[in-house]
Design an enzyme around this catalytic site. Structure first.
Site, short mmCIF file in Angstrom:
data_model
loop_
_atom_site.label_atom_id
_atom_site.label_comp_id
_atom_site.label_asym_id
_atom_site.label_seq_id
_atom_site.Cartn_x
_atom_site.Cartn_y
_atom_site.Cartn_z
N LYS A 20 3.54 10.87 8.08
CA LYS A 20 2.87 10.49 9.33
C LYS A 20 3.57 11.07 10.55
CE LYS A 20 0.42 6.32 7.73
NZ LYS A 20 -0.96 6.75 7.99
N PHE A 35 0.85 -1.18 0.00
CA PHE A 35 0.00 0.00 0.00
C PHE A 35 0.89 1.23 0.00
CE2 PHE A 35 -2.44 3.46 1.79
CZ PHE A 35 -3.63 3.37 1.09
N ASP A 37 9.39 2.66 1.24
CA ASP A 37 8.24 3.41 1.76
C ASP A 37 8.18 3.16 3.26
OD1 ASP A 37 5.77 4.22 2.69
OD2 ASP A 37 4.66 3.50 0.95
#
Length: 391
Positions: A244, A130, A215
Site C-alpha cells: 500500500k 484479512f 501483516d
C-alpha cells in the site's frame, strides 16, 4: 465510454475520476472531492505529489524494468532503507500486500520443514482478519464470507480468536510453524491487538520455534505514527509484510524478515517477475524520504489528536458515533443503528470520500501529509452528512 468490459469484482460508486492533487480528487464532471480513503491507505502523500512525479520521470529515463537475475541500484537502496529503519535484515520485493503475505506464509512453511520433524506445518491465524484474496492469503483470512465460495482452501491452517490468550495457548504446540496477525485489523473494523496478547504470542513463538508474522499492509508505513506499526506495540515480529503506502500509489509489496526467518529461503524457493523493479523502487525511496527525512511521520500524533478532537465534537453533537477507534491516521468511527453505509453514501454526496469496515465502522484514512485545514474541510462535510441523517 462503456464500462461493461470490466470484470464485476467491485461494488463501485457511480463516479469516474480523472484528476487528483493533494487530498483532492476531481471527477469527469469537474466535481471536487476530499479523499479520506487514500486508495485504502495507499496514497500516503496524496495525489500527484511532486516527489513521486520527479522520481517517476527521472527513473523512467534511466531504467524501468530488469530481471531479478541481476542487481539494480534502487532495489538495493530500498532494501537498505527498510532494514536500517527496522529490526530486520532481509527484504523480498513483490507487487502487493497479498503477495507479501504469500511470501511470508511460504517462509513459515519452509522454516517448519527445516526445523521440525515433518509435522511442523501449522499456521495459526485470527478470526475477523484479512490478509488478501489469493488462495493462500484467503486461507488465513478469518472471515467465512470471503472463503465460502472458494473451498477447499489451503490446509494446515487453524483459526483462533483475536486477543484471546487462553485460546492462543491451547492451540500452540510444536507443530506450529508460524502465526500471522494484523496488529490493527483494518478491514474488519479497526481493531487493535492487545499488547499483552502480542507479548504472549511472541513468547510462545520463541518457546516453540515458530515465526511471528505481522501483516502491516494497511497499518504500516507511518500511518500509526511510526514507520512500522510493531514499534507501537513493543513487540518485534520475525516477519513484517508491507505494501500500500510503501509505493505511495505504485504497486509494490515487501516481506521484511530477520535473519532467522529469511535464511529458510534459497534461490528458486520464491520469485516475482516485476518485484523490485527500478521504477517502483525509485518511487518507494522517494516516498520513504518524505515520510522519514521529511518528518511527515513525526507529525502524525498531532494530526491524530486534532482529528479525534473534531470527531469527539460530532460524536457529542449528533449521537451517531458510538466509538472512535484506531491509531494515528488509521481511524474508525463505529456508527449507531446500522447506519454506517448510509453515512458513507451521504458523505459521498457531499464530496467526502470515506469507506466502510466491518459491521458498523466508517474508516477515515487521509494522506499522511494532510493539513489541519484539510481536516477542517473534511469534518465540515462529515457534519453536513450527519446533520441530514438526524434531521
Amino acid at each position: 465510454m462503456s464500462k461493461s468490459s470490466v470484470m464485476n469484482t467491485y461494488g463501485r460508486f457511480d463516479v469516474t475520476f480523472e484528476k487528483g492533487k493533494g487530498v483532492k480528487l476531481y471527477d469527469t464532471n469537474g466535481k471536487e472531492y476530499i479523499d479520506f480513503v487514500s486508495g485504502v491507505a495507499v496514497n500516503c502523500l496524496g495525489h500527484c505529489h511532486p516527489a513521486i512525479t520527479k522520481a517517476v520521470v527521472e527513473q523512467s529515463n534511466n531504467l524501468v524494468q530488469l530481471s531479478n537475475y541481476y542487481w539494480n541500484t534502487k532495489h538495493t537502496l530500498l532494501a537498505e532503507k527498510l532494514t536500517e529503519n527496522s529490526d530486520h535484515d532481509k527484504v523480498f520485493f513483490c507487487n502487493s500486500g497479498t503477495e507479501a503475505n504469500e511470501c511470508a506464509l511460504k517462509i513459515a512453511r519452509k522454516y517448519g520443514t527445516l526445523h521440525g520433524n515433518g509435522d511442523k506445518n501449522v499456521i495459526l491465524y485470527m478470526d475477523n482478519s484479512f490478509h488478501g484474496r489469493t488462495v493462500g492469503a484467503l486461507s488465513v483470512t478469518g472471515q467465512p464470507k470471503y472463503q465460502k465460495d472458494f473451498m477447499p482452501l489451503m490446509g494446515g491452517v487453524k483459526n483462533i480468536k483475536f486477543n484471546d490468550i487462553n485460546q492462543l495457548k491451547e492451540n500452540f504446540n510444536e507443530n506450529v510453524c508460524g502465526v500471522i496477525i494484523e496488529p490493527i485489523q483494518g478491514e474488519s473494523g479497526i481493531n487493535n491487538a492487545d499488547v499483552d496478547y502480542l507479548k504472549e504470542l511472541r513468547s510462545l513463538c520463541d518457546q516453540y520455534n515458530a515465526l511471528m508474522i505481522f501483516d502491516e499492509v494497511q497499518c504500516g508505513m507511518g500511518r500509526t505514527g511510526s514507520l512500522f506499526a510493531y514499534k507501537k506495540f513493543g513487540v518485534i515480529p520475525d516477519i513484517i509484510t508491507v505494501a500500500k503506502a510503501l509505493g505511495g500509489g505504485f504497486p509494490v509489496g515487501a516481506t521484511i524478515a530477520n535473519e532467522r526467518a529469511a535464511s529458510a529461503f534459497v534461490p528458486g524457493d520464491h520469485g516475482s517477475t516485476f518485484g523490485g523493479n527500478p521504477l517502483v523502487c525509485a518511487v518507494a525511496l522517494a516516498v520513504l524520504d518524505e515520510l522519514i527525512d521529511g518528518k511527515i511521520i513525526d507529525s502524525i500524533p498531532e494530526k491524530e489528536a486534532y482529528l479525534r478532537s473534531k470527531l469527539a465534537v460530532l460524536k457529542e453533537k449528533y449521537g451517531l458515533i458510538n466509538e472512535i477507534k484506531g491509531m494515528g491516521l488509521l481511524i474508525g468511527i463505529s456508527i449507531n443503528d446500522g447506519k454506517f453505509k448510509d453515512l458513507v453514501n451521504k458523505c459521498f454526496e457531499k464530496g467526502l470520500l470515506v469507506v466502510t469496515a466491518g459491521s458498523d465502522v466508517v474508516r477515515l484514512l487521509p494522506p499522511l501529509n494532510v493539513t489541519k485545514e484539510d481536516i477542517d474541510e473534511a469534518m465540515a462535510l462529515l457534519e453536513l452528512a450527519m446533520k441530514e441523517m438526524v434531521s
